[in-house]
Design a protein around this motif. Structure first.
Motif, mmCIF file in Angstrom:
data_model
loop_
_atom_site.group_PDB
_atom_site.id
_atom_site.type_symbol
_atom_site.label_atom_id
_atom_site.label_comp_id
_atom_site.label_asym_id
_atom_site.label_seq_id
_atom_site.Cartn_x
_atom_site.Cartn_y
_atom_site.Cartn_z
ATOM 1 N N ILE A 1 0.849 -1.188 0.000
ATOM 2 C CA ILE A 1 0.000 0.000 0.000
ATOM 3 C C ILE A 1 0.888 1.242 0.000
ATOM 4 C CG2 ILE A 1 -1.792 -1.207 1.303
ATOM 5 C CD1 ILE A 1 -0.947 0.572 3.747
ATOM 6 N N HIS A 2 0.315 2.392 -0.344
ATOM 7 C CA HIS A 2 0.954 3.691 -0.148
ATOM 8 C C HIS A 2 -0.006 4.529 0.677
ATOM 9 C CE1 HIS A 2 3.796 3.304 -3.889
ATOM 10 N NE2 HIS A 2 3.999 2.384 -2.963
ATOM 11 N N ASP A 3 0.474 5.031 1.799
ATOM 12 C CA ASP A 3 -0.424 5.615 2.791
ATOM 13 C C ASP A 3 -0.122 7.098 3.033
ATOM 14 O OD1 ASP A 3 -2.536 5.527 4.634
ATOM 15 O OD2 ASP A 3 -1.166 5.136 6.307
ATOM 16 N N TYR A 4 -0.217 7.899 1.979
ATOM 17 C CA TYR A 4 -0.055 9.341 2.149
ATOM 18 C C TYR A 4 -1.308 9.936 2.787
ATOM 19 C CZ TYR A 4 4.012 9.093 -0.927
ATOM 20 O OH TYR A 4 5.241 8.788 -1.481
ATOM 21 N N SER A 5 -1.089 10.960 3.604
ATOM 22 C CA SER A 5 -2.204 11.660 4.236
ATOM 23 C C SER A 5 -2.364 13.042 3.622
ATOM 24 C CB SER A 5 -1.956 11.802 5.741
ATOM 25 O OG SER A 5 -2.887 12.693 6.307
ATOM 26 N N LYS A 6 -3.603 13.444 3.408
ATOM 27 C CA LYS A 6 -3.878 14.780 2.861
ATOM 28 C C LYS A 6 -3.397 15.874 3.805
ATOM 29 C CE LYS A 6 -8.565 15.187 4.766
ATOM 30 N NZ LYS A 6 -10.000 15.387 4.448
ATOM 31 N N TYR A 7 -3.251 15.545 5.097
ATOM 32 C CA TYR A 7 -2.788 16.543 6.059
ATOM 33 C C TYR A 7 -1.329 16.937 5.821
ATOM 34 C CZ TYR A 7 -6.900 15.224 8.850
ATOM 35 O OH TYR A 7 -8.174 14.978 9.291
#
Length: 477
Positions: free
Chosen positions: A244-250
């Motif tokens: 998975i790739h788990d970037y956060s919009k924050y």
């Protein structure tokens, strides 16, 4: 001598059968170039073509030889290990091995570049994951696949897929006895609009690799930029990990909400992660978070409120690490493996980055400021408000007005808005294609000594470190 890593249920295990958690980062814009990492516009192949035309073959070859040599040394490996990191993800461009004019031959010089970094890491007890970051035609619609269009044409042409299957077979032959290679990441962030072609391709890749290498783990990215596993088989590919790739919009300049670790924000982080591992949990397979991490504010980009912004980003990193510490899909409270994006750059996301006093930054500063104002980096785009208002907003408003609302999500990936596609075509592709020549001009009159100094900007001894980020990584486990 260490043995091969392998997969047992939801765990990656060492040769003695004990679970091992891979903690690391991607190397950065080394064997695969991305525009925000080193500062050019557009796509790697366009950038290098323009530089070759402007510089001439001799200086072009000299610069890139020095750049590849300096970007990763034993000093980088030593420091990487000191950060309590044990696995380096190595993104590489298919053009290191394949000539677009003849896909039937594999260039052995590509192995020399990969071998150096793999062997350097091994000398310091660091595993490596080989990440094919680009393929002919582009496996996705974005710049980081060195795709000069907004379509993923890899999925349309069998000849593209055939040559990559053969390339991976030869890579597997080359590394089949190397136990410091944790495994192969056959394709970064695929985006197949039909979904099923990716699964068929992974089946071909697995078969080709297993014909010559029965031992190495396969790290398989989900579809739609490592986010969608809905078409993956319930029975996992043997000895494989779902990536998975788990970037956060924050963590990005566009975020309108400052991260302050509220209960609501932490819940959103967890929900985003849980959604991405849902399939892995149902299939009882191992998960590797192959990319994550925020964009940091920087004085090199004339950002405002740098300390406040970065304090929030470090807080976000801390909270994401907390999720991964208890993030095993089995729900047993065990940690998952992860690789932060990234180790080295010019000041966006890197654990380390070049200095404001470097030749690279001093020489390219006017260009970098122009590129930022024009918003030529999709990753962390922060455009001059006046340019956005006068140039792009009228175009985006026009598209919104003339496209019937039911078709706004007609294009894949549907997670992109109409404005994203407009930015991709007008800025990331067309404007960047023109301005690649302006970037190249900065190298025209440089002497060999100056070219060496430019490349040496990325040497370990010339870097600055993000100490607070390093502290979070060191103390994670």
């Amino acid at each position: 001598m260490n043995g091969f890593l392998s997969v047992k249920g939801t765990k990656i295990v060492a040769a003695d059968g004990k679970p091992i958690v891979l903690r690391g980062a991607a190397s950065g814009g080394h064997l695969n170039m991305e525009n925000f990492i080193t500062g050019y516009a557009g796509h790697e192949s366009e950038q290098k073509a323009a530089m070759l035309k402007v510089m001439g073959q001799e200086k072009f070859d000299y610069f890139w030889d020095r750049f590849y040599e300096y970007f990763w040394t034993d000093e980088d490996s030593k420091f990487f290990a000191s950060c309590n990191l044990n696995c380096l993800r190595i993104p590489f461009n298919h053009r290191l091995f394949l000539d677009d004019r003849d896909y039937s031959k594999v260039n052995p010089n590509g192995f020399k570049l990969l071998d150096w970094i793999v062997d350097s890491c091994a000398r310091h007890g660091i595993y490596t994951i080989l990440d094919l970051h680009t393929v002919p035609g582009g496996q996705n619609q974005d710049w980081h696949s060195d795709n000069g269009t907004h379509q993923a044409q890899f999925w349309e042409y069998g000849v593209f897929q055939d040559c990559i299957v053969e390339l991976w077979k030869q890579i597997a032959v080359h590394y089949k006895n190397n136990t410091w290679v944790a495994g192969y990441n056959p394709m970064n962030e695929p985006a197949d609009p039909q979904h099923t072609r990716l699964i068929d391709f992974y089946g071909r890749i697995e078969k080709a690799i297993r014909e010559v290498d029965a031992d190495h783990i396969l790290f398989l990215d989900g579809n739609t930029y490592a986010a969608d596993f809905s078409y993956f088989p319930k029975d996992a590919f043997p000895n494989s990990v779902y990536s998975i790739h788990d970037y956060s919009k924050y963590g990005f300049p566009k975020s309108e909400e400052v991260y302050s670790s509220t209960e609501v924000q932490r819940a959103k982080l967890l929900a985003s992660y849980e959604r991405k591992i849902k399939h892995a949990r149902e299939a009882n397979v191992s998960v590797w978070n192959g990319e994550w991490g925020p964009v940091y504010a920087s004085e090199m980009r004339n950002d405002k409120d740098i300390e406040t912004v970065n304090s929030a980003r470090y807080l976000l990193t801390r909270d994401q690490l907390a999720i991964y510490k208890a993030g095993d899909p089995s729900g047993d409270g065990a940690p998952i493996s992860w690789s932060i994006w990234l180790y080295k750059d010019i000041g966006y996301q890197g654990i380390t980055h070049i200095s404001p006093d470097s030749k690279w930054y001093r020489h390219l500063r006017p260009w970098l400021e122009k590129k930022q104002a024009l918003g030529l980096d999709r990753w962390g785009r922060d455009t001059d408000p006046e340019i956005e208002k006068k140039v792009y907003k009228p175009i985006k408003d026009h598209f919104e007005q003339v496209i019937p609302s039911k078709y706004h999500k007609a294009l894949y990936p549907t997670t992109w808005h109409t404005s994203d596609f407009i930015d991709r075509v007008l800025r990331d592709v067309l404007l960047s294609q023109y301005l690649a020549w302006e970037f190249a001009e900065y190298f025209r009159d440089l002497s060999f000594e100056e070219l060496d100094e430019m490349a040496a900007s990325f040497k370990f001894e010339n870097l600055q470190h993000r100490e607070e980020l390093i502290g979070h990584l060191k103390n994670w486990i």
